[in-house]
Every structure is written in structure tokens, then in C-alpha cells.
Design a protein around this motif. Structure first.
Motif, PDB file in Angstrom:
ATOM      1  N   GLU A  41       0.806  -1.022  -0.113  1.00 12.44           N
ATOM      2  CA  GLU A  41       0.216  -0.009   0.158  1.00 12.44           C
ATOM      3  C   GLU A  41       0.812   1.218  -0.006  1.00 12.44           C
ATOM      4  OE1 GLU A  41      -2.934   2.118  -0.702  1.00 12.44           O
ATOM      5  OE2 GLU A  41      -3.387  -0.166  -0.332  1.00 12.44           O
ATOM      6  N   ILE A  42       1.729   1.254   0.653  1.00  5.50           N
ATOM      7  CA  ILE A  42       2.895   2.223   0.935  1.00  5.50           C
ATOM      8  C   ILE A  42       3.373   2.543  -0.585  1.00  5.50           C
ATOM      9  CG2 ILE A  42       5.027   3.110   1.745  1.00  5.50           C
ATOM     10  CD1 ILE A  42       4.451   1.762   4.515  1.00  5.50           C
ATOM     11  N   LYS A  43       3.950   1.544  -1.223  1.00  6.28           N
ATOM     12  CA  LYS A  43       4.367   1.655  -2.663  1.00  6.28           C
ATOM     13  C   LYS A  43       3.467   2.172  -3.765  1.00  6.28           C
ATOM     14  CE  LYS A  43       7.936  -2.011  -2.194  1.00  6.28           C
ATOM     15  NZ  LYS A  43       8.170  -3.213  -2.578  1.00  6.28           N
ATOM     16  N   ASN A  44       2.180   1.972  -3.335  1.00  4.03           N
ATOM     17  CA  ASN A  44       1.051   2.342  -4.235  1.00  4.03           C
ATOM     18  C   ASN A  44       0.817   3.732  -4.197  1.00  4.03           C
ATOM     19  OD1 ASN A  44       0.465  -0.264  -5.121  1.00  4.03           O
ATOM     20  ND2 ASN A  44      -1.319  -0.640  -3.700  1.00  4.03           N
ATOM     21  N   VAL A  45       1.089   4.362  -3.110  1.00  2.11           N
ATOM     22  CA  VAL A  45       0.809   5.720  -3.051  1.00  2.11           C
ATOM     23  C   VAL A  45       2.156   6.567  -3.266  1.00  2.11           C
ATOM     24  CG1 VAL A  45      -0.918   5.467  -1.194  1.00  2.11           C
ATOM     25  CG2 VAL A  45       1.271   5.902  -0.483  1.00  2.11           C
ATOM     26  N   ASN A 166      -5.001  18.640   0.462  1.00  6.30           N
ATOM     27  CA  ASN A 166      -6.071  17.649   0.485  1.00  6.30           C
ATOM     28  C   ASN A 166      -6.044  16.473  -0.357  1.00  6.30           C
ATOM     29  OD1 ASN A 166      -7.299  19.368   2.153  1.00  6.30           O
ATOM     30  ND2 ASN A 166      -8.536  20.464   0.495  1.00  6.30           N
ATOM     31  N   ARG A 167      -5.172  16.554  -1.459  1.00  7.82           N
ATOM     32  CA  ARG A 167      -4.972  15.213  -2.174  1.00  7.82           C
ATOM     33  C   ARG A 167      -3.781  14.518  -1.711  1.00  7.82           C
ATOM     34  NH1 ARG A 167      -4.562  15.972  -8.909  1.00  7.82           N
ATOM     35  NH2 ARG A 167      -4.609  13.630  -8.168  1.00  7.82           N
ATOM     36  N   LEU A 168      -3.021  15.152  -1.076  1.00  8.96           N
ATOM     37  CA  LEU A 168      -1.755  14.476  -0.271  1.00  8.96           C
ATOM     38  C   LEU A 168      -2.416  13.828   0.921  1.00  8.96           C
ATOM     39  CD1 LEU A 168       1.067  13.821   0.354  1.00  8.96           C
ATOM     40  CD2 LEU A 168       1.129  16.255   1.643  1.00  8.96           C
ATOM     41  N   ASN A 174      -5.078   6.336   2.639  1.00  5.15           N
ATOM     42  CA  ASN A 174      -5.099   4.953   2.041  1.00  5.15           C
ATOM     43  C   ASN A 174      -4.087   4.037   2.957  1.00  5.15           C
ATOM     44  OD1 ASN A 174      -6.532   5.670   0.052  1.00  5.15           O
ATOM     45  ND2 ASN A 174      -5.213   6.156  -1.331  1.00  5.15           N
ATOM     46  N   ILE A 175      -2.829   4.697   3.267  1.00  7.90           N
ATOM     47  CA  ILE A 175      -2.067   3.998   4.363  1.00  7.90           C
ATOM     48  C   ILE A 175      -2.524   3.833   5.880  1.00  7.90           C
ATOM     49  CG2 ILE A 175       0.281   4.070   5.429  1.00  7.90           C
ATOM     50  CD1 ILE A 175       1.387   5.790   3.104  1.00  7.90           C
ATOM     51  N   VAL A 179      -3.157  -0.004   7.504  1.00  6.63           N
ATOM     52  CA  VAL A 179      -2.605  -0.297   8.642  1.00  6.63           C
ATOM     53  C   VAL A 179      -3.836  -0.332   9.919  1.00  6.63           C
ATOM     54  CG1 VAL A 179      -1.362   0.739  10.498  1.00  6.63           C
ATOM     55  CG2 VAL A 179      -0.518   1.306   8.102  1.00  6.63           C
ATOM     56  N   ASN A 180      -4.629   0.517   9.705  1.00  3.90           N
ATOM     57  CA  ASN A 180      -5.778   0.450  10.846  1.00  3.90           C
ATOM     58  C   ASN A 180      -6.613  -1.147  10.573  1.00  3.90           C
ATOM     59  OD1 ASN A 180      -7.336   1.646  13.049  1.00  3.90           O
ATOM     60  ND2 ASN A 180      -8.959   1.645  11.550  1.00  3.90           N
ATOM     61  N   THR A 181      -6.783  -1.063   9.474  1.00  6.02           N
ATOM     62  CA  THR A 181      -7.621  -2.521   8.956  1.00  6.02           C
ATOM     63  C   THR A 181      -6.745  -3.640   9.573  1.00  6.02           C
ATOM     64  OG1 THR A 181      -8.484  -1.590   7.131  1.00  6.02           O
ATOM     65  CG2 THR A 181      -8.794  -3.729   7.189  1.00  6.02           C
ATOM     66  N   LEU A 182      -5.737  -3.946   9.426  1.00  2.00           N
ATOM     67  CA  LEU A 182      -4.933  -4.916   9.904  1.00  2.00           C
ATOM     68  C   LEU A 182      -4.398  -5.036  11.429  1.00  2.00           C
ATOM     69  CD1 LEU A 182      -2.689  -5.062   6.847  1.00  2.00           C
ATOM     70  CD2 LEU A 182      -4.465  -6.848   7.383  1.00  2.00           C
ATOM     71  N   GLY A 183      -4.915  -4.061  12.133  1.00  2.60           N
ATOM     72  CA  GLY A 183      -4.806  -3.960  13.626  1.00  2.60           C
ATOM     73  C   GLY A 183      -3.104  -3.437  13.905  1.00  2.60           C
ATOM     74  N   TRP A 184      -2.779  -2.629  12.967  1.00  2.93           N
ATOM     75  CA  TRP A 184      -1.531  -2.146  13.325  1.00  2.93           C
ATOM     76  C   TRP A 184      -1.601  -0.590  13.649  1.00  2.93           C
ATOM     77  CZ3 TRP A 184       3.770  -3.680  10.458  1.00  2.93           C
ATOM     78  CH2 TRP A 184       3.734  -4.998  10.521  1.00  2.93           C
ATOM     79  N   THR A 185      -0.471  -0.007  14.124  1.00  2.00           N
ATOM     80  CA  THR A 185      -0.541   1.577  14.422  1.00  2.00           C
ATOM     81  C   THR A 185       0.393   2.441  13.411  1.00  2.00           C
ATOM     82  OG1 THR A 185      -0.652   1.057  16.814  1.00  2.00           O
ATOM     83  CG2 THR A 185       0.269   3.050  16.567  1.00  2.00           C
ATOM     84  N   LEU A 186      -0.198   3.479  13.028  1.00  2.00           N
ATOM     85  CA  LEU A 186       0.401   4.485  12.034  1.00  2.00           C
ATOM     86  C   LEU A 186       0.950   5.619  12.973  1.00  2.00           C
ATOM     87  CD1 LEU A 186       1.280   5.418   9.243  1.00  2.00           C
ATOM     88  CD2 LEU A 186      -1.129   6.694   9.273  1.00  2.00           C
ATOM     89  N   LYS A 187       2.232   6.294  12.681  1.00  2.00           N
ATOM     90  CA  LYS A 187       2.643   7.198  13.334  1.00  2.00           C
ATOM     91  C   LYS A 187       3.358   8.056  12.597  1.00  2.00           C
ATOM     92  CE  LYS A 187       4.009   5.185  17.806  1.00  2.00           C
ATOM     93  NZ  LYS A 187       5.050   5.008  18.683  1.00  2.00           N
ATOM     94  N   TYR A 188       3.467   9.471  12.981  1.00  2.00           N
ATOM     95  CA  TYR A 188       4.308  10.409  12.081  1.00  2.00           C
ATOM     96  C   TYR A 188       5.487  10.767  13.106  1.00  2.00           C
ATOM     97  CZ  TYR A 188       5.992  14.461   9.786  1.00  2.00           C
ATOM     98  OH  TYR A 188       6.893  15.527   9.099  1.00  2.00           O
ATOM     99  N   ASN A 189       6.590  10.379  13.022  1.00  2.00           N
ATOM    100  CA  ASN A 189       7.861  10.629  13.872  1.00  2.00           C
ATOM    101  C   ASN A 189       7.172  10.031  15.246  1.00  2.00           C
ATOM    102  OD1 ASN A 189       9.618  11.705  11.839  1.00  2.00           O
ATOM    103  ND2 ASN A 189       8.585  13.552  12.144  1.00  2.00           N
ATOM    104  N   GLN A 190       7.087  10.686  16.145  1.00  2.00           N
ATOM    105  CA  GLN A 190       6.678  10.226  17.673  1.00  2.00           C
ATOM    106  C   GLN A 190       5.118  10.341  17.774  1.00  2.00           C
ATOM    107  OE1 GLN A 190       8.890   8.540  19.464  1.00  2.00           O
ATOM    108  NE2 GLN A 190      10.493   9.230  17.784  1.00  2.00           N
ATOM    109  N   THR A 191       4.367  11.138  16.786  1.00  2.00           N
ATOM    110  CA  THR A 191       2.850  11.043  17.085  1.00  2.00           C
ATOM    111  C   THR A 191       2.087  10.208  16.216  1.00  2.00           C
ATOM    112  OG1 THR A 191       3.229  13.437  16.893  1.00  2.00           O
ATOM    113  CG2 THR A 191       1.365  12.695  16.597  1.00  2.00           C
TER     114      THR A 191
END
Length: 204
Positions: A41-45, A166-168, A174-175, A179-191
Motif C-alpha cells: 500500500e505504501i508503494k501504491n501511494v 487535500n490530495r496528499l 490509504n496508508i 494499517v488500521n484494518t490490519l490492527g497496526w499503528t500508524l505514526k508520524y515521527n513520535q506522534t
């Protein structure tokens, strides 16, 4: 009878051992599959997001030159019409992420800056110039500089940049969804990102 009990005990232990390692194997397979899906998914975006627009600008360029002890004045002027194509792009091929499989965490470590590309088409009308003050390369450089400064102000005052952001955010969402669907956590740096709306905050 004793042998039968020992045999039954061995069989039971064998079944439990098999189920234990099978469960561990299934968990590893599921984790590997989830990691692969997220990386895909990361590669797709990882593509160029572009917002395009057109801007117009009209102004009069004038220049006067004093000559012969300020007795004479040599003038030149032109009506300048500008039609510009503008694009704002985020090259998401430069998006940097870190995958922590053990903690099921994806961390976005770098989001590329917006790339603004301005292609002006400049046309000159009603050009008048005195013999002693004619248009030269310096005049055209001044006009182009003024055109670029004016267009940049128009872009900042418009919703053009916001539309690009907004497009970004839509692509980054999508990421988050994967991530959320598979039960993972998404972070931006430490947030930690707990919902897709928070993605907008990381761009402010």
C-alpha cells in the motif's frame, strides 16, 4: 495398562505440541502477510500527486530615463499579459517510512515538501519606446521577476495549495486505512495517528 497410559500421554502431548507450534506458525504467516500488504500500500501511494491550475495577470511596464541634465526624458512602456500554467506536486517516491514488525507499527519519518512549478507565457502589447531608451535584456528580466512574484502571491492567496494538500492527505489516508484494518499503528515521527483527520495536522 501402564503402557497404554504412557502411550495416551505421549499422544496427548504430541497433539498439544503440534497445535502450539502450528498456532505460532500461523501467527508468523499472518504477520508476514500483513507486513507485505502494508508495504504494498505504501508503494501504491509512492507516485506523483499533481494539482494543476491556470493564472492570468495583466500589468503595464513603464520605465523613464532622464538625459542631458534632466532636460530630456526617454520613455518606454508595454502592456504585459501573462497566462501561466501552475502545478503543485508531492513526489511520494521520496516518502520515507519505518516498519516495526514486532510492535506492528508503521512510522512515517519524512513527507516531501510541495514542489511548485510555474510556467508563464508572457506576451507584450502596445510596446512604445524612445530611441534613447529601448527595451533590452534587463527589462525582460525585470518583467519576468515581477511576473513570478505576482503569480506566487496569487497562488498563496488562492485555494490552490490547500487543494494540493487535500490530495496528499487523501493518499496518506490509504496508508492509514490499510494499517488500521490490519490492527497496526500508524505514526508520524513520535506522534500516533488515531484517525485520518489527524493527518491534516502533520502538514500544518
Amino acid at each position: 495398562m501402564r503402557r497404554i497410559l504412557i502411550l495416551i500421554t505421549i499422544i496427548v502431548l504430541g497433539i498439544f505440541t503440534y497445535l502450539y507450534f502450528k498456532d505460532k506458525s500461523d501467527q508468523r504467516a499472518e504477520l508476514t502477510q500483513a507486513t507485505a500488504l502494508i508495504e504494498k500500500e505504501i508503494k501504491n501511494v509512492g507516485k506523483l500527486i499533481v494539482t494543476e491550475g491556470s493564472f492570468a495577470q495583466v500589468f503595464t511596464y513603464k520605465d523613464s530615463k532622464k538625459m542631458y541634465l534632466d532636460i530630456l526624458t526617454a520613455n518606454k512602456k508595454a502592456l504585459v499579459v501573462v497566462n501561466a500554467k501552475v502545478t503543485i506536486a508531492y513526489d511520494l517516491r521520496a516518502l520515507e517510512t519505518a516498519v516495526d514488525v514486532a510492535n506492528k507499527t508503521i512510522t512515517i519519518t519524512h513527507i516531501p515538501k510541495a514542489e511548485i512549478n510555474i510556467n508563464p507565457d508572457i506576451e507584450y502589447y502596445d510596446v512604445t519606446q524612445d530611441y534613447l531608451n529601448q527595451f533590452g535584456a534587463s527589462d525582460y528580466n525585470i518583467i519576468k521577476k515581477r511576473v513570478m512574484e505576482g503569480l506566487k502571491k496569487k497562488i498563496e492567496a488562492s485555494e490552490f495549495r490547500e487543494n494540493a494538500e487535500n490530495r496528499l492527505i487523501a493518499e496518506l489516508s490509504n496508508i492509514y486505512v490499510a494499517v488500521n484494518t490490519l490492527g497496526w499503528t500508524l505514526k508520524y515521527n513520535q506522534t500516533e495517528i488515531s484517525n485520518s483527520k489527524e493527518l491534516k495536522n502533520i502538514l500544518d
